[in-house]
Every structure is written in structure tokens, then in C-alpha cells.
Design a protein around this motif. Structure first.
Motif, PDB file in Angstrom:
ATOM      1  N   VAL A  23       1.285   5.186 -10.659  1.00 55.08           N
ATOM      2  CA  VAL A  23       1.017   3.803 -11.045  1.00 55.08           C
ATOM      3  C   VAL A  23       0.587   3.746 -12.510  1.00 55.08           C
ATOM      4  CG1 VAL A  23      -0.399   1.747 -10.619  1.00 55.08           C
ATOM      5  CG2 VAL A  23       0.344   3.177  -8.691  1.00 55.08           C
ATOM      6  N   GLY A  24       1.357   3.027 -13.312  1.00 55.85           N
ATOM      7  CA  GLY A  24       1.036   2.869 -14.729  1.00 55.85           C
ATOM      8  C   GLY A  24       0.338   1.542 -14.980  1.00 55.85           C
ATOM      9  N   VAL A  25       0.013   1.317 -16.241  1.00 53.03           N
ATOM     10  CA  VAL A  25      -0.727   0.103 -16.613  1.00 53.03           C
ATOM     11  C   VAL A  25       0.043  -1.169 -16.242  1.00 53.03           C
ATOM     12  CG1 VAL A  25      -1.732  -1.184 -18.532  1.00 53.03           C
ATOM     13  CG2 VAL A  25      -1.918   1.302 -18.489  1.00 53.03           C
ATOM     14  N   LYS A  26       1.342  -1.179 -16.509  1.00 54.05           N
ATOM     15  CA  LYS A  26       2.157  -2.377 -16.250  1.00 54.05           C
ATOM     16  C   LYS A  26       2.082  -2.781 -14.777  1.00 54.05           C
ATOM     17  CE  LYS A  26       3.219  -3.593 -20.005  1.00 54.05           C
ATOM     18  NZ  LYS A  26       3.495  -2.594 -21.068  1.00 54.05           N
ATOM     19  N   THR A  27       2.275  -1.807 -13.891  1.00 55.32           N
ATOM     20  CA  THR A  27       2.240  -2.069 -12.451  1.00 55.32           C
ATOM     21  C   THR A  27       0.857  -2.535 -12.029  1.00 55.32           C
ATOM     22  OG1 THR A  27       3.896  -0.354 -12.141  1.00 55.32           O
ATOM     23  CG2 THR A  27       2.663  -1.022 -10.191  1.00 55.32           C
ATOM     24  N   ALA A  28      -0.168  -1.854 -12.512  1.00 55.88           N
ATOM     25  CA  ALA A  28      -1.544  -2.216 -12.148  1.00 55.88           C
ATOM     26  C   ALA A  28      -1.830  -3.659 -12.574  1.00 55.88           C
ATOM     27  CB  ALA A  28      -2.525  -1.247 -12.801  1.00 55.88           C
ATOM     28  N   GLU A  29      -1.385  -4.022 -13.765  1.00 59.22           N
ATOM     29  CA  GLU A  29      -1.631  -5.385 -14.251  1.00 59.22           C
ATOM     30  C   GLU A  29      -0.935  -6.432 -13.382  1.00 59.22           C
ATOM     31  OE1 GLU A  29      -0.599  -5.228 -18.394  1.00 59.22           O
ATOM     32  OE2 GLU A  29      -2.724  -5.387 -18.946  1.00 59.22           O
ATOM     33  N   ARG A  30       0.286  -6.118 -12.986  1.00 56.25           N
ATOM     34  CA  ARG A  30       1.034  -7.031 -12.117  1.00 56.25           C
ATOM     35  C   ARG A  30       0.269  -7.242 -10.808  1.00 56.25           C
ATOM     36  NH1 ARG A  30       5.269  -4.989  -9.673  1.00 56.25           N
ATOM     37  NH2 ARG A  30       5.659  -3.493 -11.349  1.00 56.25           N
ATOM     38  N   TRP A  31      -0.202  -6.164 -10.238  1.00 53.48           N
ATOM     39  CA  TRP A  31      -0.937  -6.256  -8.982  1.00 53.48           C
ATOM     40  C   TRP A  31      -2.225  -7.068  -9.172  1.00 53.48           C
ATOM     41  CZ3 TRP A  31      -0.389  -0.378  -7.427  1.00 53.48           C
ATOM     42  CH2 TRP A  31       0.914  -0.154  -6.953  1.00 53.48           C
ATOM     43  N   ASP A  60      -1.803 -10.607  -9.124  1.00 51.06           N
ATOM     44  CA  ASP A  60      -1.591 -11.110  -7.769  1.00 51.06           C
ATOM     45  C   ASP A  60      -2.824 -10.938  -6.887  1.00 51.06           C
ATOM     46  OD1 ASP A  60       0.922 -11.694  -8.609  1.00 51.06           O
ATOM     47  OD2 ASP A  60       1.907 -10.007  -7.597  1.00 51.06           O
ATOM     48  N   GLY A  61      -3.947 -10.614  -7.500  1.00 50.87           N
ATOM     49  CA  GLY A  61      -5.208 -10.539  -6.764  1.00 50.87           C
ATOM     50  C   GLY A  61      -5.479  -9.215  -6.077  1.00 50.87           C
ATOM     51  N   ILE A  62      -4.643  -8.209  -6.348  1.00 50.10           N
ATOM     52  CA  ILE A  62      -4.879  -6.893  -5.737  1.00 50.10           C
ATOM     53  C   ILE A  62      -5.729  -6.064  -6.695  1.00 50.10           C
ATOM     54  CG2 ILE A  62      -3.782  -4.754  -4.960  1.00 50.10           C
ATOM     55  CD1 ILE A  62      -1.290  -6.528  -4.333  1.00 50.10           C
ATOM     56  N   VAL A  63      -6.969  -5.792  -6.308  1.00 54.75           N
ATOM     57  CA  VAL A  63      -7.852  -5.067  -7.219  1.00 54.75           C
ATOM     58  C   VAL A  63      -8.378  -3.762  -6.627  1.00 54.75           C
ATOM     59  CG1 VAL A  63      -8.544  -7.130  -8.485  1.00 54.75           C
ATOM     60  CG2 VAL A  63      -9.884  -6.395  -6.498  1.00 54.75           C
ATOM     61  N   GLY A  64      -7.973  -3.446  -5.389  1.00 53.50           N
ATOM     62  CA  GLY A  64      -8.468  -2.216  -4.769  1.00 53.50           C
ATOM     63  C   GLY A  64      -7.429  -1.597  -3.853  1.00 53.50           C
ATOM     64  N   LEU A  65      -7.751  -0.393  -3.347  1.00 57.03           N
ATOM     65  CA  LEU A  65      -6.800   0.351  -2.535  1.00 57.03           C
ATOM     66  C   LEU A  65      -6.526  -0.327  -1.198  1.00 57.03           C
ATOM     67  CD1 LEU A  65      -8.006   4.014  -3.121  1.00 57.03           C
ATOM     68  CD2 LEU A  65      -6.334   2.674  -4.404  1.00 57.03           C
ATOM     69  N   GLN A  66      -7.604  -0.859  -0.574  1.00 51.40           N
ATOM     70  CA  GLN A  66      -7.410  -1.492   0.732  1.00 51.40           C
ATOM     71  C   GLN A  66      -6.521  -2.715   0.612  1.00 51.40           C
ATOM     72  OE1 GLN A  66     -11.407  -1.875   2.196  1.00 51.40           O
ATOM     73  NE2 GLN A  66     -11.036  -0.350   3.798  1.00 51.40           N
ATOM     74  N   GLN A  67      -6.798  -3.528  -0.435  1.00 50.61           N
ATOM     75  CA  GLN A  67      -5.967  -4.713  -0.656  1.00 50.61           C
ATOM     76  C   GLN A  67      -4.515  -4.328  -0.874  1.00 50.61           C
ATOM     77  OE1 GLN A  67      -8.419  -6.242  -3.790  1.00 50.61           O
ATOM     78  NE2 GLN A  67      -8.349  -8.288  -2.883  1.00 50.61           N
ATOM     79  N   LEU A  68      -4.312  -3.233  -1.605  1.00 54.73           N
ATOM     80  CA  LEU A  68      -2.951  -2.776  -1.879  1.00 54.73           C
ATOM     81  C   LEU A  68      -2.249  -2.413  -0.578  1.00 54.73           C
ATOM     82  CD1 LEU A  68      -0.706  -1.973  -3.856  1.00 54.73           C
ATOM     83  CD2 LEU A  68      -1.781   0.270  -4.039  1.00 54.73           C
ATOM     84  N   GLN A  69      -2.970  -1.665   0.278  1.00 46.80           N
ATOM     85  CA  GLN A  69      -2.373  -1.256   1.545  1.00 46.80           C
ATOM     86  C   GLN A  69      -2.059  -2.458   2.429  1.00 46.80           C
ATOM     87  OE1 GLN A  69      -5.316   1.711   2.100  1.00 46.80           O
ATOM     88  NE2 GLN A  69      -3.835   3.368   2.361  1.00 46.80           N
ATOM     89  N   LEU A  70      -3.000  -3.426   2.460  1.00 45.38           N
ATOM     90  CA  LEU A  70      -2.804  -4.614   3.298  1.00 45.38           C
ATOM     91  C   LEU A  70      -1.678  -5.501   2.766  1.00 45.38           C
ATOM     92  CD1 LEU A  70      -6.533  -5.546   4.070  1.00 45.38           C
ATOM     93  CD2 LEU A  70      -4.824  -4.609   5.657  1.00 45.38           C
ATOM     94  N   SER A  71      -1.482  -5.478   1.451  1.00 42.40           N
ATOM     95  CA  SER A  71      -0.480  -6.362   0.839  1.00 42.40           C
ATOM     96  C   SER A  71       0.948  -5.975   1.200  1.00 42.40           C
ATOM     97  CB  SER A  71      -0.616  -6.337  -0.681  1.00 42.40           C
ATOM     98  OG  SER A  71      -0.057  -5.141  -1.183  1.00 42.40           O
ATOM     99  N   GLU A  72       1.117  -4.742   1.670  1.00 39.65           N
ATOM    100  CA  GLU A  72       2.433  -4.212   2.005  1.00 39.65           C
ATOM    101  C   GLU A  72       3.424  -4.334   0.855  1.00 39.65           C
ATOM    102  OE1 GLU A  72       3.514  -5.916   5.774  1.00 39.65           O
ATOM    103  OE2 GLU A  72       2.008  -4.750   6.839  1.00 39.65           O
TER     104      GLU A  72
END
Ligand code: DCP
Ligand code: MG
Length: 390
Positions: A120-128, A131-143
Motif C-alpha cells: 500500500v502506497g501513499v496514493k492508495t492510502a489517501e484514497r481510502w 472514503d473514511g477508511i482509517v484503520g485495518l478493521q475498517q479496511l477489512q469490513l469495507s471489502e
């Protein structure tokens, strides 16, 4: 007035590659603050600011004593207004309010966690984050759809964010050496990156492989990778091709950091017994016979810690004719490398890469079979790996 002259000012050359920087940093509080601000700038697509903070930190790392007052810094290179304000803040208040505020900021914390996932690079992290994804659990739940690297990164997040020790690096080295010896006798493996500079821990383990006969290294990477895979050592791997072709009369490379060696980014599955080292593992097996059955049983039942850890390992292959350049280019630190290239370009009209050194005035490549020769070509005093910790 008399008191002010008492503390002598430091002096130092302006390129990091002209200085000797050991791991013995007398100004860690200052350099930690500046490094954090550098990291934040890099995570915010402000690379220029990032480099400025990194250069300032590197100057302080090379000083022989702790800085106690701003007057000592008069005449030092690479200390811009912003860096000096940070230093002043730390000297007067014990901490940098800007660094502390950055550390606490939700955006910085989220960027750190998300870019801490391998792949995961900066661009991807910023996109997430948008979209309100700021942690690992949110990322997993977001599918969110994740690529193969990111899925492996998420799966092994904890292991990959735990520093690799020297003992673990040595265990990985033993495995890589066994692989290389099995697939191409006579080939050589060299530890590069931070561990070659003497660091006690690292985020990964880096190796450079070559063969003393030019051309014999061809095809080495896929063979090593398939040996490692067949032995169950690989949790993930991605190999990139060698597309470097030496131009007859062009510069050594286009201005890019990307290397064109055959390179493998991997995640190793490092068994516990390998981590403890062969010797100790053998002793343990003899002495602890009664317990080992119980330990095995608890593992079968899924109790206790898993008997291995994931470790990031980077492998690079170079032909022997480029070996010295590859060795120099992959030993780091990143800032030291950047400064070497800047020195070559700005002071010597040469272009340096991990493949070659091109002299723009003579319009020819300068050969070298050791790092010492490259420093000599560049008109620099030789700096050993342990003093490249800029
Ligand atoms: N390198 C470089 N530029 C890059 C990537 C790497 O110059 N963009 C070189 C310098 C590094 C070496 O490759 O020292 C290995 O890269 P690492 O990211 O593994 O850095 P280190 O090994 O120095 O530190 P660590 O692995 O402990 O974070
Ligand atoms: Mg490394």
C-alpha cells in the motif's frame, strides 16, 4: 559576551557522502523530530520538504556531540529556517510542538497504519482515507478489492511491522545462501541494506547475488525463487525483470530511482528453529526431549504461538561487471545514496546509478570493481558501510 564564544560552533561539509555518519547519534531527540516531519512530508506528497528535513537531520546525526545551543549551528549546511525553528523548539522546550502535533494528527496516524501494509502506497492510502477508511478493521469490513501484495501485507501485518533483528537476518541469510548454493554453485550472496551498515534491526533483509563469471548469473533469480518456494520458505514473492541495457554513449540511466535489476520482493516464512539458529536448535532438541511432545501437541490443537514469523526479504541479482555499483547503490542509507548521486551530478558532471558511473565530460563509462574505486572516481574519500548511516 565572553560566555557566548565559549561554546564552539560545529562545522561539516555539505554533502552527506562527504561525512562519516555512524549509528552513534548524539542528537537523537532533534533528529527524531526532524525525521518525523520528513516522514509526514513524504506521506503528504511534499518530497522537497521531506528531503530538506532529511538533510537537516543528517547534518545533526554527523555531529560529534549533542547540540546545546543554536549558536553552535551557525555556518552548518542544510539547516533551513523551518528546521532551525524545530531545533530551537526542542532545545528550549524539550520537544517540537509541530512534531508532537503531527504525531497526534488523525491523518498522519491513518497514513502510517495504512502505508504500513505491505503493497500500500501513499496514493492508495489517501484514497481510502477520503472514503473514511482509517484503520485495518475498517479496511477489512469495507471489502475493498486488494491486490495479491496487499492481501499478503494485511495477513502478515503484525509480523511485518515488528522490526527484524540481526539474529533473524542471519537466519534468513543462511536460508538464502543454501538456496543459492543449491541452484548455482560458485554464486555469491552479500547482505546489503541497513544490516550491512551495522543496524541492529531493520524493516526487511536485503541481499545481492552475483557470480564471478560474467553472464553466469543469468536465470539465477527464478531458480532461487523456485527453490525457496519448493522448500516452503515463501509466503509471497514478486519478481521483476532486468531491463537494464547499457547504452553505447548515453548517460548511465534516466533520472529515476527505480532499479532494473532482476529483483524479488518477498515475504519469507521463517521457522522458529531457524530463528534460534542451527546450533541452539539442535541443543534444544536434545535437552528438551520430554517437553517437545507437549509443545507439538499444543501446536496441533492451535494453542501457543505460531512456530514461524513473516519477514520481508528483498533479493537483487547483478552481473559481476556491475557488482560494485549495485553494492554501493543498495547499501544505503537512502539519503546517503541520494547525496552520492547529487554529488556526482552537481560537482562532477557524472551520473551514478546502481549499474554504472557515466562521465559526461569524457562521454564514457568509468569501470570499477570495488566501492573504493567508485569513491575514487567521484573524488570522494572512501566511507565504509558502517559510516553511511546518514
Ligand atoms: N534504496 C535506494 N532507494 C530506494 C530504495 C532502496 O537507494 N528507493 C537502497 C538504499 C537502501 C537499500 O536500497 O539502503 C535498501 O532499502 P531499504 O528500504 O531496505 O532500506 P534499509 O535497508 O537501509 O533500511 P531498513 O530496511 O532497515 O528500513
Ligand atoms: Mg532493508
Amino acid at each position: 559576551q565572553m560566555n557566548e564564544v565559549e561554546v564552539e560552533a560545529f562545522s561539516t561539509p555539505s554533502y552527506a557522502c562527504q561525512r562519516r555518519t555512524t549509528l552513534d547519534n548524539h542528537n537523537a531527540v532533534l533528529t527524531d523530530a526532524l525525521s518525523l516531519l520528513a516522514e509526514n512530508a513524504e506521506l503528504s506528497d511534499e518530497d522537497g520538504r521531506g528531503v530538506a528535513f532529511r538533510r537537516a537531520a543528517a547534518v545533526l546525526k554527523s555531529l560529534p556531540e549533542p547540540v546545546t545551543g543554536l549558536t553552535q549551528l551557525r555556518g552548518l549546511p542544510c539547516l533551513g529556517g523551518h528546521s532551525l525553528r524545530v531545533i530551537k523548539d526542542v532545545l528550549e522546550n524539550g520537544a517540537s510542538s509541530e512534531a508532537e502535533a503531527t504525531k497526534q494528527s488523525e491523518r498522519f496516524k491513518a497514513l502510517k497504519v495504512l502505508t504500513g501494509i505491505f503493497g500500500v502506497g501513499v496514493k492508495t492510502a489517501e484514497r481510502w482515507i477520503r472514503d473514511g477508511i482509517v484503520g485495518l478493521q475498517q479496511l477489512q469490513l469495507s471489502e475493498r478489492p486488494l491486490n495479491r501484495a496487499q492481501r499478503a501485507g494485511l495477513r502478515h501485518y503484525e509480523d511485518l511491522n515488528r522490526p527484524v533483528t540481526r539474529a533473524e537476518a542471519a537466519a534468513v541469510a543462511a536460508v538464502v545462501e543454501e538456496a543459492v548454493a543449491a541452484v548455482l554453485p560458485g554464486a555469491r550472496t552479500t547482505l546489503i541494506g541497513g544490516f550491512r551498515r551495522g543496524k541492529l534491526t531493520g524493516h526487511d533483509v536485503d541481499f545481492l547475488m552475483t557470480h564471478p563469471e560474467e553472464g553466469r548469473e543469468a536465470g539465477l533469480m527464478p531458480k532461487v525463487v523456485s527453490w525457496l518456494d519448493s522448500q516452503g520458505f515463501l509466503l509471497y514473492q514478486k519478481t521483476t525483470r532486468n531491463s537494464y541495457l547499457e547504452a553505447k554513449d548515453g548517460p548511465a540511466r534516466p533520472p529515476s530511482n527505480m532499479d532494473r535489476f532482476e529483483r524479488c520482493y518477498s515475504i519469507f516464512k521463517l521457522p522458529e528453529e531457524a530463528r534460534r539458529g542451527g546450533e541452539e536448535a539442535r541443543r534444544g532438541a536434545e535437552e528438551a526431549e520430554p517437553c517437545s511432545g507437549a509443545a507439538a501437541a499444543s501446536q496441533v490443537k492451535g494453542e501457543g504461538p505460531k512456530p514461524w514469523r513473516a519477514v520481508r526479504v528483498d533479493l537483487v541479482v547483478s552481473p559481476i561487471s556491475q557488482f560494485a555499483f549495485a553494492l554501493l547503490g543498495w547499501t544505503g542509507s537512502k539519503l546517503f545514496e541520494r547525496e552520492l548521486r547529487r554529488w556526482a551530478g552537481h560537482e562532477k558532471a557524472m551520473s551514478l546509478s546502481s549499474h554504472a558511473l557515466y562521465d559526461n565530460k569524457q562521454s564514457r563509462y568509468l569501470r570499477a570493481s570495488s566501492e573504493e574505486e567508485i569513491f575514487a572516481h567521484l573524488g570522494l574519500e572512501y566511507v565504509p558501510p558502517s559510516e553511511r548511516n546518514a
